[in-house]
Design a protein around this motif. Sequence first.
Motif, PDB file in Angstrom:
ATOM      1  N   GLN A  68     -26.212  -8.340  24.681  1.00 24.23           N
ATOM      2  CA  GLN A  68     -26.927  -7.176  25.217  1.00 24.23           C
ATOM      3  C   GLN A  68     -26.410  -6.791  26.599  1.00 24.23           C
ATOM      4  OE1 GLN A  68     -30.971  -6.486  24.409  1.00 24.23           O
ATOM      5  NE2 GLN A  68     -31.115  -8.132  22.909  1.00 24.23           N
ATOM      6  N   CYS A  69     -25.098  -6.665  26.680  1.00 25.12           N
ATOM      7  CA  CYS A  69     -24.515  -6.268  27.956  1.00 25.12           C
ATOM      8  C   CYS A  69     -23.747  -4.962  27.769  1.00 25.12           C
ATOM      9  CB  CYS A  69     -23.599  -7.364  28.487  1.00 25.12           C
ATOM     10  SG  CYS A  69     -22.147  -7.663  27.486  1.00 25.12           S
ATOM     11  N   GLY A  83     -33.003   1.434  27.448  1.00 23.52           N
ATOM     12  CA  GLY A  83     -32.362   0.413  26.614  1.00 23.52           C
ATOM     13  C   GLY A  83     -30.856   0.372  26.765  1.00 23.52           C
ATOM     14  N   SER A  84     -30.331   1.204  27.666  1.00 22.70           N
ATOM     15  CA  SER A  84     -28.875   1.296  27.815  1.00 22.70           C
ATOM     16  C   SER A  84     -28.396   0.410  28.955  1.00 22.70           C
ATOM     17  CB  SER A  84     -28.467   2.743  28.100  1.00 22.70           C
ATOM     18  OG  SER A  84     -28.830   3.564  27.000  1.00 22.70           O
ATOM     19  N   ALA A  85     -27.389  -0.403  28.666  1.00 23.48           N
ATOM     20  CA  ALA A  85     -26.837  -1.282  29.705  1.00 23.48           C
ATOM     21  C   ALA A  85     -25.883  -0.506  30.604  1.00 23.48           C
ATOM     22  CB  ALA A  85     -26.113  -2.464  29.070  1.00 23.48           C
ATOM     23  N   THR A  86     -25.207   0.482  30.015  1.00 22.43           N
ATOM     24  CA  THR A  86     -24.248   1.239  30.817  1.00 22.43           C
ATOM     25  C   THR A  86     -24.917   2.483  31.378  1.00 22.43           C
ATOM     26  OG1 THR A  86     -23.476   2.408  28.865  1.00 22.43           O
ATOM     27  CG2 THR A  86     -22.224   0.481  29.510  1.00 22.43           C
ATOM     28  N   LYS A  87     -24.590   2.784  32.615  1.00 22.26           N
ATOM     29  CA  LYS A  87     -25.111   3.990  33.260  1.00 22.26           C
ATOM     30  C   LYS A  87     -23.925   4.811  33.720  1.00 22.26           C
ATOM     31  CE  LYS A  87     -29.012   1.595  33.396  1.00 22.26           C
ATOM     32  NZ  LYS A  87     -30.081   1.736  32.450  1.00 22.26           N
ATOM     33  N   VAL A  88     -24.099   6.111  33.657  1.00 22.83           N
ATOM     34  CA  VAL A  88     -23.045   6.970  34.175  1.00 22.83           C
ATOM     35  C   VAL A  88     -23.290   7.119  35.669  1.00 22.83           C
ATOM     36  CG1 VAL A  88     -21.977   9.241  34.078  1.00 22.83           C
ATOM     37  CG2 VAL A  88     -22.811   8.162  31.983  1.00 22.83           C
ATOM     38  N   LYS A  89     -22.333   6.646  36.456  1.00 21.32           N
ATOM     39  CA  LYS A  89     -22.474   6.703  37.911  1.00 21.32           C
ATOM     40  C   LYS A  89     -22.037   8.071  38.414  1.00 21.32           C
ATOM     41  CE  LYS A  89     -20.338   4.558  42.014  1.00 21.32           C
ATOM     42  NZ  LYS A  89     -21.527   4.398  42.861  1.00 21.32           N
TER      43      LYS A  89
END
Lengths: 337, 289
Positions: free
Chosen positions: A116-117, B247-253
């Motif tokens: 979950q990464c 629920g998202s691990a990635t974020k748009v910076k």
Amino acid sequence: MQESGNVMVFIEHRDGMPADVSLELVCKARELAHALGVKVEAAAIGAGNAYEKESLGRYGCERVFAIEHPGLDGFTSVPYARALTHVISKHKPQIVLFGATTTGRDLAPRVASELQCGLTADCTDLQIGEHKSKGTVYANTLLQIRPAFGGNIVATIVSPESRPSMATVREGVMPRRELDSWHPAHVMYEEMAFTQADFPTRILEVERKEKTVDLKKAQIIVSAGMGASDSQALELVYELARILGGVVGASRPVVDAGIVPKEHQVGQTGTTVRPTLYIACGISGQIQHRAGMMEAKRIMAINSDPQAPIFDIAHYAIVGDVKQVLQHMIKAYKDKG
Amino acid sequence: MALHIVVLVKQVPDTQNVSGQAMKEDGTVNRDALPAIFNPEDKNALEEALRIKDLWPDTKITAVSMGPPKASDVLKECLYRGVDDAVLVSDRGFAGADTLATSYALTCAILRLGPCDLILCGRQAIDGDTAQVGPQVAQKLGINQLTSVCAVREVTQDTITVVRGVETGYETVRSAFPVLITVSGAANDPRPPRAKLVMGYKNILCHAEDNYDESYIEPECALGVEHIKQWNMASIQADPERCGLSGSATKVKKIENVVLTATETKNIENTPQAITGLIHELVREHILG
């Protein structure tokens, strides 16, 4: 040596050798590790004795975690994902890098889902920097830079709240440099028990397809876009490439249309090239294409549309009928004496 | 042989054909001007499912898409080609989902469908090109995956044999069911819609399944599928914390529009003389041999 928080590279192997892209990533990992003050590690999964894992030290890798089992000879998703998840969970790197190959693109998302990464595909650059969000400052975060939306935007992606940050990078995007002086990497074998259920995929047959074109090594590339995709124009593209001693490239739409094989594709989703001369024939120059060729030393663009974006990055711009221009060029080169 | 196949399909902006009209004056893309299309490789995945159904008509195919209500257009396209059921997974809470959150929601929807033998999806979607959602759904379901498949060789009662296109050539591999397969564009030529199905389904509606409006009268539909099922977060028992942005691990910076950078350009006339001059210049500079 620091026990966790290092930068790890998944080492893919082909023909008993580490894949080029994996070595390129070890070099990039060295840069990132230097910025973070940590070490470079590698995860090597296979049937054993594929190559001298110590030699990864040549590129700056200090530790190699190896998992070996006869069933890991060829890549299959389930056992490789299990093995790599085990290594990551145990050694807790803060960054894991994968080649954006068919293997890396199969393995990395499965592992990211398990852990979950965050995972960012096809990064064109990786940096260490700061990220601020809702009053929290995340120092030393992996900034993952990738074109998105068909290459029309460039996004910087971060995943500061989950560990590790994972990214895939295509072959040829990161430069590869050996160290002048280096130490053999320390190889540590990880014990792992596998059962029959860990191997749900049976590899029945492997068919080798010899590479007929090596875009990465080519000094001269003559590339066809949709504006040079009819049989007459394409013939001229091939002829010019042949007499100049170059190879033929193609834009994504030409490859998607099945006109030129995929291995000729230049661009973000194809091959990144750095030739001495790139001749773009009938290529409009969408960003996803330009991302893969704009580091060519000289760019010549031939297009009938004077507004084509390719002209903005061209050193030589020829506006005109592509076939006619190619004919002129072929004749001029043959007559040069 | 009654297999249950789930096909995952996505509606995407047509990023491959960014035309002049879609470019703004500052050289960036006007996304609203891009048409929404059926993700190309998902169509190849659908075609493989339909080919299995051609062989074994008892096969049940369920098409599932996650997206805004407008994404039901791609589910209609699936119905036009002969799928047996269509589900739209749609909720404002799914907005901003990265591949981790998307694969979670799709997995919840697949679990609600009940047991299935085969899940097919395109290798990647042309808007993100990540190729991540397929493997992540397989992991969450705890099933095997075969990616980048360019041909289906054989389907039996309990196994499937396919060819994967890899860097060094091709690999023929076999897996037992259940398995998730991602299909590449090289696999097939997707079939066109069937006129009879287009006629039957062109006005089909989406129905929120869990707050069914009793006053609604079903349209006459002799073709089998009465409506596209619409499921929200609650109907698939998804944990809101694992959906959408949260629920998202990635974020748009940061997003930068790529604006074309100017290089010093020499304009060469399209005349034999000018082109000969250019060739000679390149030879003098040892760029050409």
